[in-house]
Design a protein around this motif. Structure first.
Motif, PDB file in Angstrom:
ATOM      1  N   SER A  33     -29.622 -58.407   4.884  1.00  0.00           N
ATOM      2  CA  SER A  33     -29.463 -57.958   3.500  1.00  0.00           C
ATOM      3  C   SER A  33     -28.398 -56.876   3.409  1.00  0.00           C
ATOM      4  O   SER A  33     -27.880 -56.408   4.417  1.00  0.00           O
ATOM      5  CB  SER A  33     -30.800 -57.426   2.959  1.00  0.00           C
ATOM      6  OG  SER A  33     -31.780 -58.443   2.905  1.00  0.00           O
ATOM      7  N   PHE A  35     -27.579 -53.032   1.543  1.00  0.00           N
ATOM      8  CA  PHE A  35     -28.273 -51.895   0.945  1.00  0.00           C
ATOM      9  C   PHE A  35     -27.262 -50.930   0.335  1.00  0.00           C
ATOM     10  O   PHE A  35     -26.131 -50.802   0.799  1.00  0.00           O
ATOM     11  CB  PHE A  35     -29.114 -51.151   1.995  1.00  0.00           C
ATOM     12  CG  PHE A  35     -30.429 -51.823   2.284  1.00  0.00           C
ATOM     13  CD1 PHE A  35     -31.582 -51.433   1.623  1.00  0.00           C
ATOM     14  CD2 PHE A  35     -30.502 -52.855   3.199  1.00  0.00           C
ATOM     15  CE1 PHE A  35     -32.784 -52.062   1.880  1.00  0.00           C
ATOM     16  CE2 PHE A  35     -31.696 -53.490   3.464  1.00  0.00           C
ATOM     17  CZ  PHE A  35     -32.858 -53.079   2.807  1.00  0.00           C
ATOM     18  N   SER A  49     -31.821 -53.068  -2.282  1.00  0.00           N
ATOM     19  CA  SER A  49     -31.555 -54.177  -1.368  1.00  0.00           C
ATOM     20  C   SER A  49     -31.035 -55.389  -2.139  1.00  0.00           C
ATOM     21  O   SER A  49     -31.556 -55.723  -3.207  1.00  0.00           O
ATOM     22  CB  SER A  49     -32.852 -54.552  -0.632  1.00  0.00           C
ATOM     23  OG  SER A  49     -32.722 -55.786   0.021  1.00  0.00           O
ATOM     24  N   PRO A 439     -36.583 -49.427   4.195  1.00  0.00           N
ATOM     25  CA  PRO A 439     -37.027 -49.651   2.824  1.00  0.00           C
ATOM     26  C   PRO A 439     -38.467 -49.206   2.647  1.00  0.00           C
ATOM     27  O   PRO A 439     -39.325 -49.527   3.459  1.00  0.00           O
ATOM     28  CB  PRO A 439     -36.894 -51.178   2.653  1.00  0.00           C
ATOM     29  CG  PRO A 439     -35.884 -51.570   3.671  1.00  0.00           C
ATOM     30  CD  PRO A 439     -36.091 -50.641   4.821  1.00  0.00           C
TER      31      PRO A 439
END
Length: 600
Positions: A33, A35, A49, A439
């Motif tokens: 992902s 960020f 995200s 996260p």
């Protein structure tokens, strides 16, 4: 009527979410992902995200989430249809003519009406400034040495001393009280009724980047309070996502933008030829405004008042601008307080020279830090160098860090090698290095704590979208009927249907939820996380989630079972036996974590 689902999906697929959001937020890849700092709330550590696989975004801090349409709706305050049109234009997709649904038409009509009310109010204020009642306002502006051309360009106006003149003017145009209330131009009092929010003030219309009037600022004439008054937030005005003067500055073709504090600073700089100046709207600079600046420039010059409050404001702004991917310099205007004073006293050329000789923002931070140390004392100076070395660890790139070490050494008279050794020693001890950003839970603090059964349903939906291959392993044990929370049940039905049709596509699924709060909740469903490192841990966690989800489902259906439903009872008994088989560990499940993932 709305655009067809296939057309909406075509537009979504042609607008990669990472590419679109990168135009607003600085993103860095981490694992599977990306960020960055959330554009929907102020934060220092990236918890926003963006998943290229799911084509969705989610903030683990504030819970904002959705697909590429949702992002534009939230960030730009677009309706769904406006977001579709913007992304269609971006992708070169031709749209058919559209008949609005009743709800969409009402929202579009409301926004259009509010924009028209603001336009009419701006014209009214502009007119009054040039009438005898506006004499005090015009004298104030002329006293600030503004030309007629500048006053006209910025649409400046005046609101007179009578507090219901604008109200009576707009009522003659047949606007309802409810619509006028939503415009933010009026206050409502039980005794006085509805009356003008702005009165006895010079008026500064606030425009969006397309030159539409979305709000107003007003400077009181005389000693009234507050000195400056801004429009409240409305359907068309969000002060944290707009910048005064950006409608002009974005077309300046300058290599940078200037951020300052007030309306008059912007106006006086534009009049002097510095048409790349903007200002925040009565609040401290926000991460959303930093992202907006990044759309139009790669460098920002910070010009805040030279007093203590201005220095603090600059120190707050620097890290936010850096996180947005902007190079920054701080402009020293001493001995003058602000750009307006400086330009009037020193002239345009001297101001241009100050802009050219701006202080690197990192060196500005060190200069501000000096006041906390006794630089005449050897220990104080050593402590200062140690803290400076800690700040130098911010620079991850070795060449950039080397350059800054040299600059600090040159500025403060320390040998570069000595400073470099101090930086390296701190690095070895881990000092100054921020903890790895993980996260946070998608559960917002303001929400009630989820029970274990709801969490197991959420985790299962996350896994089904992250690892579609497990459908084939679990579908004999789990079905949409096992998701007992109504929204989760609805999402599960859609996912199982997508899998049956050969594609699991959570971003497309999200288009079927019109309500923004539902979209956020569904986005959270697809982003549940628990820290699992090994294949064995993931396998065990998945088995545990299946068992808990199934246990809850059986209990839920047992409680609702009619006493005479013998066949239903037999089915539940069979499912209980299968649950015991699951618990015995005979089911072998495999989840392959993507490279760099943070957990299952």
């Amino acid at each position: 009527m709305r655009y067809s689902e296939d057309l909406i999906e075509e537009i979504r697929m042609k607008n990669d979410i990472v590419d679109v959001i990168s135009g607003y937020v600085k993103l860095q890849r981490r694992g599977s992902s990306y960020f960055g700092l959330c554009p929907f709330h102020n934060e220092k550590s990236p918890s926003f995200s963006v998943s290229p696989d799911k084509q969705m975004y989610y903030c683990f801090g504030c819970g904002a989430g959705g697909n590429v349409f949702t992002f534009l709706m939230e960030y730009e305050n677009f309706s769904f249809v406006e977001a579709v049109k913007a992304l269609a234009q971006r992708a070169g997709v031709e749209l058919p003519s559209l008949e609005y649904s009743r709800e969409a038409k009402e929202q579009a009509d409301l926004r259009s009406a509010l924009l028209e009310i603001n336009r009419q109010a701006a014209k009214y204020y502009y007119y009054l400034l040039r009438q005898p009642v506006g004499k005090q306002g015009m004298e104030y502006l002329k006293g600030r040495q503004l030309s007629e051309e500048t006053i006209h360009r910025f649409g400046l106006g005046y609101s007179d001393r009578f507090s219901d003149n604008l109200y009576r003017y707009l009522k003659k145009k047949n606007y309802s009280d409810e619509l006028l209330r939503q415009s933010g131009l009026f206050n409502v009092d039980e005794k006085k009724g509805m009356y003008d929010k702005f009165w006895n003030r010079v008026i500064f219309p606030i425009m969006d980047v397309t030159n539409r009037v979305i709000g107003f600022g007003g400077r009181v004439m005389g000693d009234g309070k507050p000195k400056y008054l801004n429009s409240p937030e409305t359907k068309i005005f969000d002060k944290s996502r707009n910048l005064y003067g950006l409608n002009f500055a974005r077309t300046s073709r300058k290599k940078n933008l200037i951020i300052c504090e007030g309306y008059m600073d912007v106006i006086s700089m534009h009049q002097a030829g510095f048409n790349n100046a903007v200002a925040s709207l009565g609040t401290a600079l926000t991460s959303q405004q930093c992202s907006l600046l990044k759309r139009y420039a790669d460098e920002v010059l910070i010009i805040y008042d030279s007093d203590e409050a201005g220095v603090k404001a600059a120190l707050r702004a620097i890290p936010m601008l850096k996180e947005a991917g902007l190079a920054t310099k701080v402009i020293n205007l001493s001995p003058y307080k602000d750009p307006d004073e400086f330009i009037k006293n020193m002239g345009r050329e001297a101001f241009e020279e100050r802009l050219q000789n701006g202080t690197n923002s990192f060196l500005f931070e060190l200069k501000a830090m000096e006041s906390r140390f006794d630089m005449a004392d050897p220990q104080g100076k050593t402590d200062f160098y140690r803290e400076a070395a800690g700040k130098l660890l911010r620079f991850e790139d070795e060449l950039e860090r080397k350059n800054y070490i040299q600059a600090v050494a040159d500025t403060y008279g320390i040998a570069p090698e000595d400073l470099r050794k101090m930086v390296n020693r701190l690095a070895l001890r881990g000092a100054g290095i921020p903890d790895p950003v993980r996260p946070r839970s998608g559960i917002r603090k303001s929400q009630e704590k989820e029970n274990g059964y709801e969490m197991s349903q959420k985790l299962m939906l996350t896994w089904l979208t992250s690892y579609p291959q497990i459908f084939d392993q679990i579908d004999r044990y789990i079905s949409p009927a096992d998701f007992t929370k109504p929204l989760y049940h609805q999402v599960a039905e859609m996912l199982f249907e997508q899998h049956a049709n050969g594609e699991v596509n959570p971003a497309r699924l999200l288009n079927r939820f019109a309500d923004s709060e539902e979209q956020k909740e569904v986005a959270a469903v697809f982003n549940a996380r628990i820290p699992l490192e090994t294949e064995e841990e993931r396998r065990g966690a998945l088995l545990d989630v299946i068992c808990r989800l199934k246990e809850d489902s059986i209990a839920h259906r047992t409680a609702a079972l009619a006493p005479t439903d013998l066949q239903g009872l037999m089915n539940l008994m069979q499912e209980k036996k299968e649950l015991e088989t699951l618990r015995s560990g005979k089911l072998v499940l495999r989840i392959q974590e993507p490279d760099g993932g943070h957990g299952a």
